[in-house]
Motif scaffolding. Structure first.
Motif, PDB file in Angstrom:
ATOM      1  N   GLU A  68       9.967   5.346  -3.507  1.00  0.00           N
ATOM      2  CA  GLU A  68       9.301   4.177  -2.931  1.00  0.00           C
ATOM      3  C   GLU A  68      10.252   3.014  -2.670  1.00  0.00           C
ATOM      4  O   GLU A  68      10.095   2.307  -1.672  1.00  0.00           O
ATOM      5  CB  GLU A  68       8.156   3.726  -3.845  1.00  0.00           C
ATOM      6  CG  GLU A  68       7.032   4.737  -3.987  1.00  0.00           C
ATOM      7  CD  GLU A  68       6.278   4.995  -2.695  1.00  0.00           C
ATOM      8  OE1 GLU A  68       6.284   4.133  -1.799  1.00  0.00           O
ATOM      9  OE2 GLU A  68       5.674   6.078  -2.583  1.00  0.00           O
ATOM     10  N   THR A  69      11.220   2.790  -3.576  1.00  0.00           N
ATOM     11  CA  THR A  69      12.033   1.564  -3.467  1.00  0.00           C
ATOM     12  C   THR A  69      13.487   1.734  -3.886  1.00  0.00           C
ATOM     13  O   THR A  69      14.214   0.739  -3.956  1.00  0.00           O
ATOM     14  CB  THR A  69      11.435   0.446  -4.343  1.00  0.00           C
ATOM     15  OG1 THR A  69      11.547   0.837  -5.724  1.00  0.00           O
ATOM     16  CG2 THR A  69      10.000   0.144  -3.980  1.00  0.00           C
ATOM     17  N   HIS A  70      13.906   2.939  -4.207  1.00  0.00           N
ATOM     18  CA  HIS A  70      15.252   3.150  -4.760  1.00  0.00           C
ATOM     19  C   HIS A  70      15.483   2.289  -6.004  1.00  0.00           C
ATOM     20  O   HIS A  70      16.553   1.721  -6.201  1.00  0.00           O
ATOM     21  CB  HIS A  70      16.341   2.920  -3.705  1.00  0.00           C
ATOM     22  CG  HIS A  70      16.326   3.982  -2.658  1.00  0.00           C
ATOM     23  ND1 HIS A  70      15.746   3.788  -1.434  1.00  0.00           N
ATOM     24  CD2 HIS A  70      16.795   5.264  -2.668  1.00  0.00           C
ATOM     25  CE1 HIS A  70      15.871   4.903  -0.726  1.00  0.00           C
ATOM     26  NE2 HIS A  70      16.496   5.810  -1.444  1.00  0.00           N
ATOM     27  N   LEU A  71      14.430   2.186  -6.828  1.00  0.00           N
ATOM     28  CA  LEU A  71      14.445   1.448  -8.098  1.00  0.00           C
ATOM     29  C   LEU A  71      14.620  -0.059  -7.926  1.00  0.00           C
ATOM     30  O   LEU A  71      14.922  -0.767  -8.888  1.00  0.00           O
ATOM     31  CB  LEU A  71      15.500   1.999  -9.064  1.00  0.00           C
ATOM     32  CG  LEU A  71      15.293   3.446  -9.515  1.00  0.00           C
ATOM     33  CD1 LEU A  71      16.494   3.916 -10.353  1.00  0.00           C
ATOM     34  CD2 LEU A  71      14.003   3.613 -10.296  1.00  0.00           C
ATOM     35  N   ASP A  72      14.404  -0.566  -6.721  1.00  0.00           N
ATOM     36  CA  ASP A  72      14.410  -2.013  -6.488  1.00  0.00           C
ATOM     37  C   ASP A  72      12.999  -2.544  -6.677  1.00  0.00           C
ATOM     38  O   ASP A  72      12.028  -1.915  -6.251  1.00  0.00           O
ATOM     39  CB  ASP A  72      14.876  -2.334  -5.063  1.00  0.00           C
ATOM     40  CG  ASP A  72      16.358  -2.069  -4.866  1.00  0.00           C
ATOM     41  OD1 ASP A  72      17.146  -2.424  -5.764  1.00  0.00           O
ATOM     42  OD2 ASP A  72      16.715  -1.500  -3.816  1.00  0.00           O
ATOM     43  N   ASN A  73      12.881  -3.692  -7.290  1.00  0.00           N
ATOM     44  CA  ASN A  73      11.583  -4.324  -7.493  1.00  0.00           C
ATOM     45  C   ASN A  73      11.322  -5.247  -6.302  1.00  0.00           C
ATOM     46  O   ASN A  73      11.575  -6.444  -6.356  1.00  0.00           O
ATOM     47  CB  ASN A  73      11.569  -5.089  -8.813  1.00  0.00           C
ATOM     48  CG  ASN A  73      10.181  -5.443  -9.256  1.00  0.00           C
ATOM     49  OD1 ASN A  73       9.196  -4.899  -8.773  1.00  0.00           O
ATOM     50  ND2 ASN A  73      10.090  -6.367 -10.191  1.00  0.00           N
ATOM     51  N   LEU A  74      10.835  -4.672  -5.210  1.00  0.00           N
ATOM     52  CA  LEU A  74      10.728  -5.376  -3.931  1.00  0.00           C
ATOM     53  C   LEU A  74       9.537  -6.330  -3.893  1.00  0.00           C
ATOM     54  O   LEU A  74       8.424  -5.951  -4.232  1.00  0.00           O
ATOM     55  CB  LEU A  74      10.594  -4.364  -2.788  1.00  0.00           C
ATOM     56  CG  LEU A  74      11.739  -3.371  -2.633  1.00  0.00           C
ATOM     57  CD1 LEU A  74      11.438  -2.398  -1.501  1.00  0.00           C
ATOM     58  CD2 LEU A  74      13.058  -4.090  -2.396  1.00  0.00           C
ATOM     59  N   ASP A  75       9.793  -7.549  -3.436  1.00  0.00           N
ATOM     60  CA  ASP A  75       8.697  -8.516  -3.273  1.00  0.00           C
ATOM     61  C   ASP A  75       8.183  -8.507  -1.832  1.00  0.00           C
ATOM     62  O   ASP A  75       7.610  -9.474  -1.357  1.00  0.00           O
ATOM     63  CB  ASP A  75       9.110  -9.917  -3.708  1.00  0.00           C
ATOM     64  CG  ASP A  75      10.229 -10.501  -2.874  1.00  0.00           C
ATOM     65  OD1 ASP A  75      10.758  -9.801  -1.994  1.00  0.00           O
ATOM     66  OD2 ASP A  75      10.577 -11.672  -3.110  1.00  0.00           O
ATOM     67  N   TRP A  76       8.372  -7.396  -1.158  1.00  0.00           N
ATOM     68  CA  TRP A  76       7.875  -7.187   0.198  1.00  0.00           C
ATOM     69  C   TRP A  76       7.721  -5.679   0.386  1.00  0.00           C
ATOM     70  O   TRP A  76       8.247  -4.892  -0.388  1.00  0.00           O
ATOM     71  CB  TRP A  76       8.843  -7.730   1.249  1.00  0.00           C
ATOM     72  CG  TRP A  76      10.225  -7.168   1.076  1.00  0.00           C
ATOM     73  CD1 TRP A  76      11.228  -7.684   0.299  1.00  0.00           C
ATOM     74  CD2 TRP A  76      10.747  -5.962   1.623  1.00  0.00           C
ATOM     75  NE1 TRP A  76      12.343  -6.891   0.343  1.00  0.00           N
ATOM     76  CE2 TRP A  76      12.079  -5.809   1.159  1.00  0.00           C
ATOM     77  CE3 TRP A  76      10.241  -4.990   2.472  1.00  0.00           C
ATOM     78  CZ2 TRP A  76      12.887  -4.731   1.511  1.00  0.00           C
ATOM     79  CZ3 TRP A  76      11.059  -3.923   2.824  1.00  0.00           C
ATOM     80  CH2 TRP A  76      12.353  -3.803   2.346  1.00  0.00           C
TER      81      TRP A  76
END
Length: 172
Positions: free
Chosen positions: A84-92
């Motif tokens: 889903e995000t490559h383990l980044d905590n995306l705010d978008w």
């Protein structure tokens, strides 16, 4: 294991425990773990692990431990977040999706979905709704992750399970 209380935090063996069951390692430790993982991973995260990724994965591992769900649950959460995000905590994200799992508004507030521990627990809550009483135990982790996430790309999760296992093994 001994703990030292400092300003409301418990410190043990280089880990800072911020409340019950929530561990966040110091940045130097996370950088060392990321460097090691960068040489051991084979897929999307190979060479791309950072201390932030390690910290986010640790939140997933700790949430699984706190719920007595085991390493497979942690592996599934990490594999899902890699997709889903490559383990980044995306705010978008796509439409109203945010966080490690790109969770939509019906999961909770944006602030909640951006909290790695909260988001992981929301993922596990959905897992328990889809597969009550651990009934997912004999199903391939990628298939279970797809059933929880309901992605338009159902085959992507299983592909990340091997690397997720390596990450979880380092953090468990």
């Amino acid at each position: 294991m001994t703990f030292t209380a400092t300003s409301g935090l418990l410190i043990s063996a280089g880990l800072i425990l911020a409340g019950p069951g929530v561990a966040a390692a110091d940045t130097d430790t996370d950088k060392e773990i990321a460097a090691t993982l960068n040489t051991e991973l084979d897929d999307d995260m190979a060479g791309n692990m950072t201390d932030e990724h390690v910290d986010n994965a640790r939140a997933m591992v700790e949430a699984a431990k706190d719920r007595d769900m085991g390493e497979d649950a942690a592996t599934m959460a990490v594999a899902t977040s890699i997709v889903e995000t490559h383990l980044d905590n995306l705010d978008w994200g796509d439409r109203d999706s945010v966080g490690l799992f790109q969770q939509r508004d019906h999961y909770g507030s944006q602030e909640q979905r951006l909290d790695p521990t909260w988001a992981t627990n929301a993922f596990f809550d959905e897992l328990n709704r889809v597969y009550p009483d651990g009934s997912w135990d004999d199903t391939p982790l990628g298939e279970v992750a797809q059933d929880v996430q309901r992605s338009a790309y159902p085959d992507r999760y299983q592909h990340q399970v091997d690397d997720a296992e390596v990450i979880v093994d380092h953090l468990w």
